[in-house]
Design a protein around this motif. Structure first.
Motif, PDB file in Angstrom:
ATOM      1  N   TRP A   1      10.539   9.188   3.012  1.00 27.82           N
ATOM      2  CA  TRP A   1      11.227   8.019   3.584  1.00 27.82           C
ATOM      3  C   TRP A   1      12.749   8.133   3.441  1.00 27.82           C
ATOM      4  O   TRP A   1      13.473   7.468   4.156  1.00 27.82           O
ATOM      5  CB  TRP A   1      10.734   6.737   2.914  1.00 27.82           C
ATOM      6  CG  TRP A   1       9.503   6.173   3.557  1.00 27.82           C
ATOM      7  CD1 TRP A   1       9.464   5.143   4.472  1.00 27.82           C
ATOM      8  CD2 TRP A   1       8.145   6.576   3.363  1.00 27.82           C
ATOM      9  NE1 TRP A   1       8.165   4.911   4.850  1.00 27.82           N
ATOM     10  CE2 TRP A   1       7.331   5.769   4.184  1.00 27.82           C
ATOM     11  CE3 TRP A   1       7.528   7.549   2.591  1.00 27.82           C
ATOM     12  CZ2 TRP A   1       5.942   5.895   4.244  1.00 27.82           C
ATOM     13  CZ3 TRP A   1       6.148   7.677   2.647  1.00 27.82           C
ATOM     14  CH2 TRP A   1       5.380   6.858   3.465  1.00 27.82           C
TER      15      TRP A   1
ATOM     16  N   CYS B   1       4.128   4.596   7.496  1.00 27.30           N
ATOM     17  CA  CYS B   1       4.432   3.162   7.593  1.00 27.30           C
ATOM     18  C   CYS B   1       3.342   2.386   8.340  1.00 27.30           C
ATOM     19  O   CYS B   1       3.196   1.179   8.123  1.00 27.30           O
ATOM     20  CB  CYS B   1       5.739   2.938   8.349  1.00 27.30           C
ATOM     21  SG  CYS B   1       7.257   3.242   7.436  1.00 27.30           S
TER      22      CYS B   1
ATOM     23  N   GLY C   1      10.329   0.372   8.521  1.00 26.83           N
ATOM     24  CA  GLY C   1       9.486  -0.250   9.537  1.00 26.83           C
ATOM     25  C   GLY C   1       9.014   0.725  10.594  1.00 26.83           C
ATOM     26  O   GLY C   1       8.954   0.382  11.770  1.00 26.83           O
TER      27      GLY C   1
ATOM     28  N   CYS D   1       1.146  -0.118   6.623  1.00 29.02           N
ATOM     29  CA  CYS D   1       1.814  -0.976   5.636  1.00 29.02           C
ATOM     30  C   CYS D   1       1.606  -2.456   5.979  1.00 29.02           C
ATOM     31  O   CYS D   1       1.888  -2.873   7.099  1.00 29.02           O
ATOM     32  CB  CYS D   1       3.306  -0.653   5.599  1.00 29.02           C
ATOM     33  SG  CYS D   1       4.217  -1.675   4.407  1.00 29.02           S
TER      34      CYS D   1
ATOM     35  N   VAL E   1      13.737   5.897   6.624  1.00 25.16           N
ATOM     36  CA  VAL E   1      12.765   5.298   7.544  1.00 25.16           C
ATOM     37  C   VAL E   1      12.467   3.882   7.076  1.00 25.16           C
ATOM     38  O   VAL E   1      12.172   3.649   5.912  1.00 25.16           O
ATOM     39  CB  VAL E   1      11.473   6.147   7.587  1.00 25.16           C
ATOM     40  CG1 VAL E   1      10.360   5.414   8.316  1.00 25.16           C
ATOM     41  CG2 VAL E   1      11.768   7.487   8.260  1.00 25.16           C
TER      42      VAL E   1
ATOM     43  N   HIS F   1      13.144  -1.794  -2.481  1.00 27.02           N
ATOM     44  CA  HIS F   1      12.698  -1.048  -1.306  1.00 27.02           C
ATOM     45  C   HIS F   1      13.358   0.318  -1.329  1.00 27.02           C
ATOM     46  O   HIS F   1      14.565   0.432  -1.318  1.00 27.02           O
ATOM     47  CB  HIS F   1      13.063  -1.830  -0.040  1.00 27.02           C
ATOM     48  CG  HIS F   1      12.470  -1.247   1.192  1.00 27.02           C
ATOM     49  ND1 HIS F   1      13.145  -1.204   2.365  1.00 27.02           N
ATOM     50  CD2 HIS F   1      11.277  -0.691   1.425  1.00 27.02           C
ATOM     51  CE1 HIS F   1      12.386  -0.631   3.275  1.00 27.02           C
ATOM     52  NE2 HIS F   1      11.250  -0.315   2.730  1.00 27.02           N
TER      53      HIS F   1
ATOM     54  N   CYS G   1       9.273  -5.589   7.728  1.00 30.13           N
ATOM     55  CA  CYS G   1      10.240  -4.515   7.498  1.00 30.13           C
ATOM     56  C   CYS G   1      10.924  -4.117   8.805  1.00 30.13           C
ATOM     57  O   CYS G   1      12.144  -3.918   8.834  1.00 30.13           O
ATOM     58  CB  CYS G   1       9.511  -3.326   6.876  1.00 30.13           C
ATOM     59  SG  CYS G   1      10.593  -1.991   6.351  1.00 30.13           S
TER      60      CYS G   1
ATOM     61  N   PRO H   1       3.270   1.959   1.321  1.00 29.19           N
ATOM     62  CA  PRO H   1       3.331   3.421   1.363  1.00 29.19           C
ATOM     63  C   PRO H   1       4.636   4.027   0.868  1.00 29.19           C
ATOM     64  O   PRO H   1       4.614   5.039   0.153  1.00 29.19           O
ATOM     65  CB  PRO H   1       3.071   3.727   2.843  1.00 29.19           C
ATOM     66  CG  PRO H   1       2.201   2.602   3.294  1.00 29.19           C
ATOM     67  CD  PRO H   1       2.734   1.390   2.565  1.00 29.19           C
ATOM     68  N   CYS H   2       5.784   3.464   1.222  1.00 27.33           N
ATOM     69  CA  CYS H   2       7.042   4.105   0.819  1.00 27.33           C
ATOM     70  C   CYS H   2       7.290   3.978  -0.682  1.00 27.33           C
ATOM     71  O   CYS H   2       8.134   4.686  -1.233  1.00 27.33           O
ATOM     72  CB  CYS H   2       8.221   3.536   1.603  1.00 27.33           C
ATOM     73  SG  CYS H   2       8.586   1.806   1.254  1.00 27.33           S
TER      74      CYS H   2
HETATM   75  S1  SF4 Z   1       7.052  -0.554   6.771  1.00 25.84           S
HETATM   76 FE1  SF4 Z   1       8.842  -0.697   5.399  1.00 25.84          FE
HETATM   77  S2  SF4 Z   1       7.974  -1.348   3.407  1.00 25.84           S
HETATM   78 FE2  SF4 Z   1       6.293  -0.556   4.664  1.00 25.84          FE
HETATM   79  S3  SF4 Z   1       6.095   1.611   4.138  1.00 25.84           S
HETATM   80 FE3  SF4 Z   1       7.438   1.488   5.924  1.00 25.84          FE
HETATM   81  S4  SF4 Z   1       9.512   1.436   5.087  1.00 25.84           S
HETATM   82 FE4  SF4 Z   1       8.109   0.899   3.414  1.00 25.84          FE
END
Ligand code: SF4
Length: 112
Positions: free
Chosen positions: A53, A71, A95, A74, A93, A7, A80, A43-44
């Motif tokens: 991020w 996010c 979640g 996602c 960043v 991650h 997350c 996305p990240c």
């Molecule tokens: S929710 Fe978490 S895993 Fe999904 S893009 Fe955002 S930081 Fe990344």
């Protein structure tokens, strides 16, 4: 084949995490691998703007705003966000939350 996931915002070395934190992080990482194996995007990890991020410094707020928006679609957003609230990371960043969002949402003494 199972995807290998690190991650992106996580700057911790596994040895620096408590046992529970490491287990929760491994669970999130496994969830992200499931998403990738299903052919969906994280996305990240996949965005050409993935640096948003983990932005730091003067331009971080604009970058974090873009990352928060990034996010939203996602597939692992809920997983997350729950992880990030249980184990607030100091930077990046997670979640759809900035470090300030997480500090505001996480009260000392809350149990994960
Ligand atoms: S929710 Fe978490 S895993 Fe999904 S893009 Fe955002 S930081 Fe990344």
């Amino acid at each position: 084949m199972t995807a290998t996931v690190q991650h992106r915002p996580n700057a911790h070395a596994p040895a620096a995490l408590t046992k529970d934190h490491a287990a929760a992080h491994n669970k999130l990482t496994a969830r992200l691998a499931e998403v990738l194996d299903a052919g969906e995007s994280i996305p990240c990890l996949d965005s050409p703007h993935a640096a948003d991020w983990i932005a730091d410094g003067r331009d971080a707020q604009d970058a974090h705003d873009r990352a928060v928006a990034g996010c939203r679609p996602c597939p692992a957003l809920t997983d997350c966000a729950l992880y990030a609230l249980a184990y607030p990371e100091p930077a990046g960043v997670w979640g759809a939350m900035t470090p300030t969002d997480r500090q505001t949402a996480h009260r000392p003494g809350d149990t994960p």
